[in-house]
Structure formats: C-alpha cells, structure tokens
Write an enzyme that holds these catalytic residues in place. Sequence first.
Site: not given
Length: 509
Positions: A212, A217, A232, A261, A302, A373, A379
């Site tokens: 992470k 983002r 993002r 990222e 990712f 969702r 994370k």
Amino acid sequence: MNLDDVVLASASVAQDRSRLRKTGVLAELLSAAGAAELPVVVAWLSGEIPQGRLGVGWRSIAKLDATPGDAPTLTVTEVDAALTALATATGAGSAGRRTETLRGLMSAATESEQRFLIALLTGELRQGALAGVMTDAIAKASHQPLALVRRAHMLTGSLPATAGLAVLGGADALAGVTLQVGRGVQPMLATPAENLDDALAVLGTDVVVDYKLDGARVQVHRQGSDIKVFTRTLHDVTERVPDIVAVVAELSCESVILDGETLTLDVDGRPRPFQETMSRFGSGFADGAEADVQRVLRPFFFDCLHLDGADLIDRPLSERLAAIDSIAPALRIPSVTAPTPDEARTHFDAALADGHEGVMVKSLSGTYTAGRRGKAWQKVKPVHTFDLVVLAAEWGSGRRRGWLSNLHLGARDSASPDTPIMVGKTFKGLTDELLRWQTEEFPRHEIRRDDHTVYLRPEIVVEIELDGVQRSSRYPGGVALRFARVVRYRPDKTADQADTIETIRGLLK
C-alpha cells in the site's frame, strides 16, 4: 424549482443521522425537479458546482456586504445561470461583471439561501449527501434498481449524469452505459481491516497482497496516442503529469485503462514524503524540473479495467492482473500471490521497511466495483495511538451546531512542558455523548474564546488514533497528524504525561 426547496432539503439532511431518512428527503426533492434542474440539484447537494471552480472565496464574498432578501424568490435555473455567468466572464471588465453578478445573486437570496450559496461556492457545503446516499436517492426517485444505478454511476463517473439517465431514460438508459476509454471510472475502494490475520481470515488464501503505497491514486486511459490521467476524484490532470504520460505511451498496446498509485522516490527508491508527491502532482513541472529525478512521478499499477478492446471490470482480479503483466510487468505494484500467512506477514514487514503504509489484501476472484462494496479489497496498516492535550475546540455546524466539536490537539514539548505544541485537529470519532460532555466540560477550562473557538488551559488529555504523520509548515511543531480520530478521554492522565512532540516526529518517514 425554487432555491429555497434545495436549501430546506440540505438543512434537513444535515440534521438527520438516518441514512434512510436522508435518502427519502433527497428522493422527494429529485422527484420534484424538472429535467434541466435535476443534474444541477444533484450536483449542488453533492457539494459540487456544474460549472467547476469559479474562483469565488470568502474574501470576495465578504466585500459584497449584500443585505439578504426578506422572502425566497430565486429559482434553481436563475442561480445556475448566475454561476454560468461567473464561470464565463473573461476579458476587459470581467472582474467588475463578476462582482455585480455575485452581488445581485446574494442580494436576491434570503439569509438561509446566502449561507447555502456561500458554503457551495467556497467548497464548505457539508450536509451528509455523500455519493452513496445520493445514489440511493436517485434509485428511489427514478424507481430503478439500485445495482443498476450504482453501475451506471461507476461507468459515467458522474452523479448528475446518472440521475438524468435514471429519471429520464429509465432502465434501458442505465443498462446502456458502457465503459469508455477516456472517461473516468469511479474507483474501487478498500475496507480497513483490523490486522493482517483478520484480512486473511475473511478472504482466505486465494488472494494477492500488494504494497500500500503512500502516494496519489491515478487512473490512466490510453486510446492510441491519446492519453488521459485522472485523479481519485476523476479530475483530469494529464497536463500536470508528463512523466506518467511518457511511461504509458511506451506500453505495447492500442487501448488500456490502468488503476494505480503514483509517488516520488528518493534516489535509493524509497518514497519521498506524501506532501511532496501531492505538491508535484498538483503543480506539474516547473521550468527545468524534468532534470530533478526526485520530482519525477513513478506510476505503479494494481488493476487493469480494459485492454485492447476488451472490458475487464467484470472479470476476476486474477485475469486483470494478468493483463497488466502482459504489457507492463515492471510497473506492477510489489505483490505476492496466494501467499501463506507467514509469506503475507513477511511482505507486510517488507512494505513497512521500504517506507510504505502497509498492504492491501485482495480477493483474486473479485470483480471491479466502485466504492466500498463488500470486502474484496482490505487495507492493513499499523495503527498508532497517542495521548495528546486538547488546546481548543471549535463550535460545530449542521447537526453539531451548538456543540463544541473540532478539537485542536497538542503534543508536550520537553523543552517547554507547560506549552504544548499544536499538531493537528480532528472531529472524527466523537459520539453524541462525547460532544455533550465536551460542551459542558470545556468551558470550565476556558482561557478565552472568539466567535468560532473556545481556547482551553492545557489540562485535558485525549487518546488519539492515527495512521501516521507528515511534515507540515501549518503547525509550529513542523508535523501534522494524518487521519486522526478520538478513541477516548484520559482523565487518569495529566498534561505532563501526554506524548511528546519528539515521539510524534519519530513517525516521520
């Protein structure tokens, strides 16, 4: 529709904690809006302005000295037209035209309408109409399945556009929305896990564990030589990130959508501080900055949502990762696939040792779904708690009006124990019970107050949980807390037992 209708709905939503009641109020308002008014109302109640940033701040509004009107007369259409006039005013005399437009708008507004408009224009509208609640309201107002509305919102990246499709076009219009290269997709988000063992217990062994990264983002779209980079929040920042564009231009594909990222790295490959990445990300290159290797944004991906004509969002993550590996294996975020618990812990420790935030644990069978969702992505980050001193508290707004809410937090300074150093603010984690207690207790420790804040003697200690700290010139200690939230008050501790600024600084990467 009158502006007053929107203002009343906004106030009602702000004062109610029930998601169901919030949804009902918003749905009733959307049902009453006309076709042209609907996307505008949805945007406003989501805290957005369809015309984008208008360059109107507190200072320019304060100079107007506009006396509010006695009765509501403004319509949504009139306000939207005024905002369009503000956005399009250019050339000689434009400053004067903007001022007169703004003065006319504010003079026609009642006191409550003025407060709403000022909050909207300055980006301070906080009434709890978050994307999830608004999506629910759109589904209810249009009598369409929530899953269909959510998917259309993910693929359009726009709540106003989704509302128009749902209310005016119905199920066929919503179902007809497809993934488009070049149009931002609402990002999938992760659910926080208590720890690595919990995440693995939920998802099992058929997972990928990614680093992470403490970066920004990015969602990258390429169609031939046309490349776009979104944040993002789906803002187009392509012109600010030529370094990312150059990397994507070299990929051996015709079309692709990549999720990932970006961050700046030291020469030894370790991440530079988060705010340095965001500064570079927000400002682009200055003259000559291309030569500064520590200012270059490095992308790490990712997920892959589309590749060479094939949409992948409904494919399992294992296939989407294979798509990245087929065109950009060197740009994959560091990860381990189907690890044993020991291998996952080793990867977690390596991520921290390399200067990153933690890891993401993801189900290899999961599809790509916007927002949080389910628990397909989790994370895992180390949690830090500190005992800090409450220096002041600000009066709340909206539902918290009349209560002392936002806390000013200080760490003990070994060199001057009686004068804690401010390191941040937070209102997160405060229950109604704590808000009531603060409002009753804090005045007993008061030094002084102004219209917004009650300043306290450094006597009350509160336990704060946070994800980390970052360098900051905003506070005198040179650091600021990241994602701070209240755990509990510590009546068992005195201010001289609070954590020190040196301990806080010890978390700096």
